[in-house]
Design an enzyme around this catalytic site. Sequence first.
Site, PDB file in Angstrom:
ATOM      1  N   SER A   1       0.973  -0.906   0.318  1.00 30.65           N
ATOM      2  CA  SER A   1      -0.078  -0.026  -0.023  1.00 30.65           C
ATOM      3  C   SER A   1       1.425   1.234   0.003  1.00 30.65           C
ATOM      4  O   SER A   1       0.626   2.865  -0.144  1.00 30.65           O
ATOM      5  CB  SER A   1      -0.749  -0.117   0.897  1.00 30.65           C
ATOM      6  OG  SER A   1      -0.389  -0.016   2.225  1.00 30.65           O
ATOM      7  N   GLY A   2       2.000   1.179   0.176  1.00 34.75           N
ATOM      8  CA  GLY A   2       2.835   2.380   0.011  1.00 34.75           C
ATOM      9  C   GLY A   2       3.447   2.595  -1.550  1.00 34.75           C
ATOM     10  O   GLY A   2       2.590   2.151  -2.311  1.00 34.75           O
ATOM     11  N   TYR A   3       3.715   3.639  -1.738  1.00 32.39           N
ATOM     12  CA  TYR A   3       4.932   4.309  -2.601  1.00 32.39           C
ATOM     13  C   TYR A   3       5.419   3.386  -3.478  1.00 32.39           C
ATOM     14  O   TYR A   3       4.917   2.669  -4.585  1.00 32.39           O
ATOM     15  CB  TYR A   3       5.368   6.003  -3.128  1.00 32.39           C
ATOM     16  CG  TYR A   3       4.421   6.681  -2.419  1.00 32.39           C
ATOM     17  CD1 TYR A   3       2.802   6.569  -2.346  1.00 32.39           C
ATOM     18  CD2 TYR A   3       4.581   7.301  -1.332  1.00 32.39           C
ATOM     19  CE1 TYR A   3       2.745   8.277  -2.249  1.00 32.39           C
ATOM     20  CE2 TYR A   3       4.540   9.432  -0.650  1.00 32.39           C
ATOM     21  CZ  TYR A   3       2.861   8.999  -1.069  1.00 32.39           C
ATOM     22  OH  TYR A   3       2.612   9.906  -0.975  1.00 32.39           O
TER      23      TYR A   3
ATOM     24  N   CYS B   1      18.159   4.423  -2.911  1.00 29.58           N
ATOM     25  CA  CYS B   1      17.736   5.448  -3.950  1.00 29.58           C
ATOM     26  C   CYS B   1      18.632   6.669  -4.105  1.00 29.58           C
ATOM     27  O   CYS B   1      19.423   6.357  -5.120  1.00 29.58           O
ATOM     28  CB  CYS B   1      16.758   6.518  -3.693  1.00 29.58           C
ATOM     29  SG  CYS B   1      16.209   6.928  -2.372  1.00 29.58           S
TER      30      CYS B   1
ATOM     31  N   ASN C   1      13.533   8.425  -7.959  1.00 28.87           N
ATOM     32  CA  ASN C   1      13.449   7.737  -6.552  1.00 28.87           C
ATOM     33  C   ASN C   1      13.004   6.950  -6.882  1.00 28.87           C
ATOM     34  O   ASN C   1      13.018   6.101  -6.037  1.00 28.87           O
ATOM     35  CB  ASN C   1      13.284   8.534  -5.800  1.00 28.87           C
ATOM     36  CG  ASN C   1      12.228   9.891  -5.282  1.00 28.87           C
ATOM     37  OD1 ASN C   1      11.263  10.371  -6.243  1.00 28.87           O
ATOM     38  ND2 ASN C   1      11.416   9.318  -4.470  1.00 28.87           N
TER      39      ASN C   1
END
Length: 333
Positions: A11-13, A144, A300
């Site tokens: 559910s995160g980016y 990143c 990123n």
Amino acid sequence: MRIDAAILGASGYGGGELLRWLSGHPAVASLRGTSRHAGRAFGDVHPNLSGLVPGVLEEAIDWSSFASSEQPVVFSALPHGELAGLLPGLERAWDRASIADRVLLLDLSTDFRGVEHRPRFVYGQPEWNREALAGARRVACAGCFATALELALLPLRGLDVGFLAATGATGSSGSGATPVEGTHHPLRAQDFRAYKPLAHQHLAEVRAAMAELGIQGDLAFVPQSAPMVRGIFMSLQFRLPPGLTGEGLAARTADAFRDAPFVRIVTGSPRVGAVAGSAFCDVATASDGRNGAVLTAIDNLGKGMASQAVQCMNLALGLPEGAGLRVPGCYPG
């Protein structure tokens, strides 16, 4: 090859980007994800996926359902520190499901990037670790900032460059989906600041990479918060070592990325807007005859996270490196 993929922390980016990239991968036959938002459709949490990527977030994966999978692949997009505690239990569950010897695990967090975890976990930075990724079953994907900086360093392989100064500006999505003072848009949109100067957590993996690349030099890195959502722009500056000209630096850069399908050498300056939403890194060099610079730009969440994890998966499984990834970004970004 038929891949059945599971994303822990979908559910995160990072999880949303994995869903986006994997949904278009030609070898991925099924796609599942876990989250604290269990029961919600992928498209409800990630609206860009609505109507395009079917699926419902689960509280936990029943690993026995992967027993007949030709190739189970697990991506962990959990917050830093969580997978390390969960992994022993996961490996026992995979063993009970008779998939332990087939699971490919790719971790997007910091948990297993340290040199103390090698060779069990292969460091996932394809441009300089491609051979080690072939056949790997545990991959610790590069961070990143580390990715943007390591790609800037790669043309300096084997050189003694003395002092190197790096600055890297990043978008707010790098800090995750939960708003805090440093990432909340009203506090960031009209601001520009440094954070964790000379002390960012990615420095450890970058210095380990320098040692493995034979790059001698004292690296100082200052990360910065930029008023954008996606992207990292990295500037690496140094005094040209004896015998190296600006033309020689450009030639070393071209040679370093000759076989790198997701690195594009550009003239002038790389642009974050040209790589946003893509799996690419754009690279350029500059020199005044005495000093040199290598500049890189990545997304990123893409080359710095999710698309790089898919690139590592492709290499680990012997698939074409660009499978599912050769997609242009959105311009303007």
